[in-house]
Design a protein around this motif. Structure first.
Motif, PDB file in Angstrom:
ATOM      1  N   ILE A 291      -0.647   8.346 -38.018  1.00 56.48           N
ATOM      2  CA  ILE A 291      -0.624   9.123 -39.262  1.00 56.48           C
ATOM      3  C   ILE A 291      -1.329  10.460 -39.074  1.00 56.48           C
ATOM      4  CG2 ILE A 291      -1.489   9.192 -41.627  1.00 56.48           C
ATOM      5  CD1 ILE A 291      -1.063   6.159 -41.743  1.00 56.48           C
ATOM      6  N   VAL A 292      -2.517  10.427 -38.469  1.00 49.31           N
ATOM      7  CA  VAL A 292      -3.301  11.655 -38.283  1.00 49.31           C
ATOM      8  C   VAL A 292      -2.559  12.644 -37.398  1.00 49.31           C
ATOM      9  CG1 VAL A 292      -5.420  12.595 -37.283  1.00 49.31           C
ATOM     10  CG2 VAL A 292      -5.515  10.525 -38.697  1.00 49.31           C
ATOM     11  N   THR A 293      -1.906  12.138 -36.358  1.00 49.37           N
ATOM     12  CA  THR A 293      -1.178  13.021 -35.434  1.00 49.37           C
ATOM     13  C   THR A 293       0.251  13.300 -35.892  1.00 49.37           C
ATOM     14  OG1 THR A 293      -0.503  11.109 -34.087  1.00 49.37           O
ATOM     15  CG2 THR A 293      -2.563  12.234 -33.489  1.00 49.37           C
ATOM     16  N   LYS A 294       0.608  12.750 -37.060  1.00 46.37           N
ATOM     17  CA  LYS A 294       1.946  12.943 -37.640  1.00 46.37           C
ATOM     18  C   LYS A 294       3.056  12.430 -36.724  1.00 46.37           C
ATOM     19  CE  LYS A 294       0.441  16.954 -40.325  1.00 46.37           C
ATOM     20  NZ  LYS A 294       0.176  16.156 -41.528  1.00 46.37           N
ATOM     21  N   ARG A 295       2.780  11.323 -36.044  1.00 53.70           N
ATOM     22  CA  ARG A 295       3.781  10.736 -35.155  1.00 53.70           C
ATOM     23  C   ARG A 295       4.242   9.368 -35.655  1.00 53.70           C
ATOM     24  NH1 ARG A 295       1.192  12.083 -29.143  1.00 53.70           N
ATOM     25  NH2 ARG A 295       1.250  14.367 -29.365  1.00 53.70           N
ATOM     26  N   ALA A 296       3.897   9.037 -36.884  1.00 53.83           N
ATOM     27  CA  ALA A 296       4.284   7.738 -37.422  1.00 53.83           C
ATOM     28  C   ALA A 296       5.798   7.634 -37.474  1.00 53.83           C
ATOM     29  CB  ALA A 296       3.699   7.541 -38.812  1.00 53.83           C
ATOM     30  N   THR A 297       6.322   6.526 -36.967  1.00 51.85           N
ATOM     31  CA  THR A 297       7.761   6.286 -36.951  1.00 51.85           C
ATOM     32  C   THR A 297       8.103   5.352 -38.103  1.00 51.85           C
ATOM     33  OG1 THR A 297       7.821   6.518 -34.557  1.00 51.85           O
ATOM     34  CG2 THR A 297       9.700   5.426 -35.604  1.00 51.85           C
ATOM     35  N   LEU A 298       8.779   5.892 -39.108  1.00 53.73           N
ATOM     36  CA  LEU A 298       9.104   5.108 -40.293  1.00 53.73           C
ATOM     37  C   LEU A 298      10.549   5.379 -40.695  1.00 53.73           C
ATOM     38  CD1 LEU A 298       5.826   6.004 -42.167  1.00 53.73           C
ATOM     39  CD2 LEU A 298       6.327   3.820 -41.103  1.00 53.73           C
ATOM     40  N   PRO A 299      11.505   4.845 -39.949  1.00 55.28           N
ATOM     41  CA  PRO A 299      12.917   5.149 -40.216  1.00 55.28           C
ATOM     42  C   PRO A 299      13.476   4.383 -41.399  1.00 55.28           C
ATOM     43  CG  PRO A 299      12.753   3.596 -38.417  1.00 55.28           C
ATOM     44  CD  PRO A 299      11.355   3.929 -38.812  1.00 55.28           C
ATOM     45  N   ASP A 300      12.818   4.505 -42.556  1.00 50.40           N
ATOM     46  CA  ASP A 300      13.292   3.826 -43.766  1.00 50.40           C
ATOM     47  C   ASP A 300      14.043   4.777 -44.688  1.00 50.40           C
ATOM     48  OD1 ASP A 300      12.316   1.264 -43.255  1.00 50.40           O
ATOM     49  OD2 ASP A 300      10.338   1.769 -44.004  1.00 50.40           O
ATOM     50  N   GLY A 301      13.870   6.056 -44.515  1.00 52.79           N
ATOM     51  CA  GLY A 301      14.322   7.003 -45.510  1.00 52.79           C
ATOM     52  C   GLY A 301      13.206   7.186 -46.514  1.00 52.79           C
ATOM     53  N   GLY A 302      13.285   8.174 -47.352  1.00 52.66           N
ATOM     54  CA  GLY A 302      12.262   8.358 -48.368  1.00 52.66           C
ATOM     55  C   GLY A 302      11.634   9.732 -48.332  1.00 52.66           C
ATOM     56  N   GLY A 303      11.805  10.445 -47.234  1.00 54.58           N
ATOM     57  CA  GLY A 303      11.411  11.838 -47.163  1.00 54.58           C
ATOM     58  C   GLY A 303       9.952  12.096 -47.476  1.00 54.58           C
ATOM     59  N   MET A 304       9.697  12.992 -48.421  1.00 53.48           N
ATOM     60  CA  MET A 304       8.350  13.448 -48.718  1.00 53.48           C
ATOM     61  C   MET A 304       7.464  12.353 -49.299  1.00 53.48           C
ATOM     62  SD  MET A 304       9.149  17.209 -50.321  1.00 53.48           S
ATOM     63  CE  MET A 304       7.395  17.507 -50.577  1.00 53.48           C
ATOM     64  N   ARG A 305       8.051  11.288 -49.846  1.00 52.24           N
ATOM     65  CA  ARG A 305       7.241  10.217 -50.405  1.00 52.24           C
ATOM     66  C   ARG A 305       6.435   9.510 -49.334  1.00 52.24           C
ATOM     67  NH1 ARG A 305      11.522   6.656 -53.457  1.00 52.24           N
ATOM     68  NH2 ARG A 305      12.716   7.248 -51.607  1.00 52.24           N
ATOM     69  N   HIS A 306       6.910   9.538 -48.092  1.00 52.85           N
ATOM     70  CA  HIS A 306       6.193   8.898 -47.000  1.00 52.85           C
ATOM     71  C   HIS A 306       4.776   9.441 -46.871  1.00 52.85           C
ATOM     72  CE1 HIS A 306       9.967   7.493 -44.567  1.00 52.85           C
ATOM     73  NE2 HIS A 306       9.759   6.806 -45.660  1.00 52.85           N
ATOM     74  N   GLY A 307       4.664  10.776 -46.822  1.00 47.34           N
ATOM     75  CA  GLY A 307       3.372  11.399 -46.594  1.00 47.34           C
ATOM     76  C   GLY A 307       2.362  11.049 -47.661  1.00 47.34           C
ATOM     77  N   ARG A 308       2.801  11.006 -48.903  1.00 53.09           N
ATOM     78  CA  ARG A 308       1.890  10.678 -50.006  1.00 53.09           C
ATOM     79  C   ARG A 308       1.371   9.263 -49.884  1.00 53.09           C
ATOM     80  NH1 ARG A 308       3.578   9.028 -55.360  1.00 53.09           N
ATOM     81  NH2 ARG A 308       1.873   9.237 -56.878  1.00 53.09           N
ATOM     82  N   LEU A 309       2.268   8.325 -49.583  1.00 50.47           N
ATOM     83  CA  LEU A 309       1.846   6.933 -49.463  1.00 50.47           C
ATOM     84  C   LEU A 309       0.961   6.737 -48.235  1.00 50.47           C
ATOM     85  CD1 LEU A 309       1.898   4.043 -50.454  1.00 50.47           C
ATOM     86  CD2 LEU A 309       4.000   3.692 -49.147  1.00 50.47           C
ATOM     87  N   LEU A 310       1.297   7.379 -47.122  1.00 46.04           N
ATOM     88  CA  LEU A 310       0.471   7.258 -45.936  1.00 46.04           C
ATOM     89  C   LEU A 310      -0.923   7.810 -46.169  1.00 46.04           C
ATOM     90  CD1 LEU A 310       2.994   8.153 -43.087  1.00 46.04           C
ATOM     91  CD2 LEU A 310       2.240   5.893 -43.843  1.00 46.04           C
ATOM     92  N   SER A 311      -1.024   8.863 -46.958  1.00 40.38           N
ATOM     93  CA  SER A 311      -2.343   9.396 -47.314  1.00 40.38           C
ATOM     94  C   SER A 311      -3.133   8.381 -48.124  1.00 40.38           C
ATOM     95  CB  SER A 311      -2.200  10.694 -48.108  1.00 40.38           C
ATOM     96  OG  SER A 311      -1.584  11.707 -47.338  1.00 40.38           O
ATOM     97  N   LEU A 312      -2.448   7.708 -49.057  1.00 41.73           N
ATOM     98  CA  LEU A 312      -3.106   6.673 -49.850  1.00 41.73           C
ATOM     99  C   LEU A 312      -3.586   5.530 -48.971  1.00 41.73           C
ATOM    100  CD1 LEU A 312      -3.820   5.268 -52.560  1.00 41.73           C
ATOM    101  CD2 LEU A 312      -1.493   4.307 -52.528  1.00 41.73           C
ATOM    102  N   VAL A 313      -2.718   5.033 -48.089  1.00 43.76           N
ATOM    103  CA  VAL A 313      -3.059   3.894 -47.237  1.00 43.76           C
ATOM    104  C   VAL A 313      -4.232   4.232 -46.329  1.00 43.76           C
ATOM    105  CG1 VAL A 313      -2.227   2.416 -45.381  1.00 43.76           C
ATOM    106  CG2 VAL A 313      -0.752   2.897 -47.330  1.00 43.76           C
ATOM    107  N   GLY A 314      -4.153   5.373 -45.659  1.00 44.20           N
ATOM    108  CA  GLY A 314      -5.222   5.756 -44.754  1.00 44.20           C
ATOM    109  C   GLY A 314      -6.526   6.035 -45.473  1.00 44.20           C
ATOM    110  N   GLY A 315      -6.441   6.738 -46.593  1.00 49.33           N
ATOM    111  CA  GLY A 315      -7.646   7.058 -47.350  1.00 49.33           C
ATOM    112  C   GLY A 315      -8.303   5.824 -47.947  1.00 49.33           C
ATOM    113  N   ALA A 316      -7.499   4.922 -48.515  1.00 44.77           N
ATOM    114  CA  ALA A 316      -8.053   3.710 -49.106  1.00 44.77           C
ATOM    115  C   ALA A 316      -8.653   2.796 -48.050  1.00 44.77           C
ATOM    116  CB  ALA A 316      -6.972   2.971 -49.897  1.00 44.77           C
ATOM    117  N   ALA A 317      -8.014   2.722 -46.880  1.00 41.73           N
ATOM    118  CA  ALA A 317      -8.570   1.909 -45.791  1.00 41.73           C
ATOM    119  C   ALA A 317      -9.945   2.416 -45.391  1.00 41.73           C
ATOM    120  CB  ALA A 317      -7.623   1.921 -44.596  1.00 41.73           C
TER     121      ALA A 317
END
Length: 359
Positions: A291-317
């Motif tokens: 996530i930090v290096t922006k190399r997360a592979t998430l071939p689900d579709g969803g576009g910009m929503r990915h970044g917001r959720l990844l920020s939540l997951v990483g920040g909450a962890a």
């Protein structure tokens, strides 16, 4: 999910589509957590294990004392948990099947937490990652004793619900419920507010949203403490404020084990849990790096929503993981476990893709 996807049967529900297989997956998560509770209960019956020390030494005796006429938050019915948990504990004791009822409720709370975590990913276009995160969360819960009688399963469930709803009033109410089970969830309030307001497309007045969030939250907290006053009187009300709020500073500065009070015990507990959870933590570290290096592979579709959720997951962890510096006990890992499981899911998909095995 697109309605054209094969093998997906759909139910119409209030304007959106709910796939049968998503419902089946959710039911499966609940069944798995109930099965965990069943094994725990069988071990209690056979004497192979004992009730969690908090339940055995504090909560069950407290409920028994209150039922025998003692006032809550006055000796001998003293505990540092907020009122909503104490009410729940007393109600469970009134069933005369304390262990069975409590374990069942814990199981349902854990299962619902997994379902809410899964749908948080689904709504942001990351269904497969959500499957991995929710499944990992449920499978690891017993390793942190989260299937035993505990308070944190309910607080985590309420917090995830606050993140899952769109209405400010419901988010505020759920946040207050989480705090009234565990004071630690106070630090989750800014997370809920950020998640609700960040990236919203509709025109939302920040001031209006905060008022709609805060009024029911404050109302629920006031109602809980007010109930103590009405039922047990002024000494109990003062005791409720003292034991659930007034000793907070001592909890951080005087009681151990924490990183700064009782370091040796803190290291023992921490190393023990890390030794149990190292595969999950290693995958979570891979996910965090991706996530930090922006190399997360998430071939689900969803576009910009990915970044917001990844920020939540990483920040909450990171945020809830920091609580382990205060208390490294087993069930305290429940606060960060959904988010660590989310990072691990990202790590699995990224590593799998890198090895040429997309998951």
């Amino acid at each position: 999910m697109p309605s054209s996807e094969p093998s997906t049967l759909l139910l119409q529900r209030r304007g959106y589509l709910t796939p049968y297989r998503q419902i089946a997956f959710g039911v499966g998560l609940l069944v798995l957590t109930v099965a965990q509770a069943s094994v725990r209960y069988f071990r209690l019956l056979t004497g192979d294990t004992m009730l969690h020390p908090d339940a055995r030494l504090v909560w069950q005796p407290l409920a028994r004392a209150v039922r025998n006429g003692a006032a809550l938050y006055v000796d001998p019915a003293v505990d540092n948990k907020p009122p909503l948990f104490e009410f729940f504990n007393i109600l469970v004791a009134a069933t005369d099947a304390y262990a069975f009822t409590f374990l069942l409720c814990v199981a349902l709370a854990n299962g619902l937490s997994a379902v809410l975590l899964y749908h948080l990913f689904v709504r942001n276009g990351m269904r497969r990652t959500g499957i991995l995160a929710a499944t990992g969360f449920v499978l690891v819960v017993p390793l942190v004793n989260g299937h035993a009688v505990n308070v944190r399963s309910f607080a985590v469930c309420a917090f995830l619900f606050a993140l899952s709803v769109r209405r400010a009033e419901l988010a505020g109410t759920a946040s207050a419920v989480a705090i009234l089970f565990s004071q630690y969830l106070v630090i989750g309030v800014p997370v809920v507010c950020w998640w609700a307001l960040h990236g919203r497309t509709e025109d939302v007045s920040l001031r209006r949203w905060m008022i709609r969030f805060a009024v029911p939250a404050v109302g629920v907290v006031a109602a809980a403490y007010g109930t103590v006053l009405v039922i047990w009187g002024w000494p109990s009300f003062v005791g409720s404020l003292y034991w659930s709020l007034g000793v907070a500073e001592q909890y951080f500065t005087a009681y151990g084990p924490s990183l700064w009070v009782g370091q040796r015990a803190w290291r023992v507990y921490t190393f023990d849990l890390v030794g149990r959870l190292w595969p999950l933590l290693l995958l979570a570290l891979a996910g965090a790096v991706a996530i930090v290096t922006k190399r997360a592979t998430l071939p689900d579709g969803g576009g910009m929503r990915h970044g917001r959720l990844l920020s939540l997951v990483g920040g909450a962890a990171g945020l809830f993981g920091a609580l382990l510096f205060v208390r490294p006990y087993e069930t305290y890992w429940l606060y960060s476990l959904p988010w660590v499981a989310g990072l691990a899911a990202v790590g699995i998909r990224t590593v799998g893709s890198g090895l040429g095995m997309p998951i």
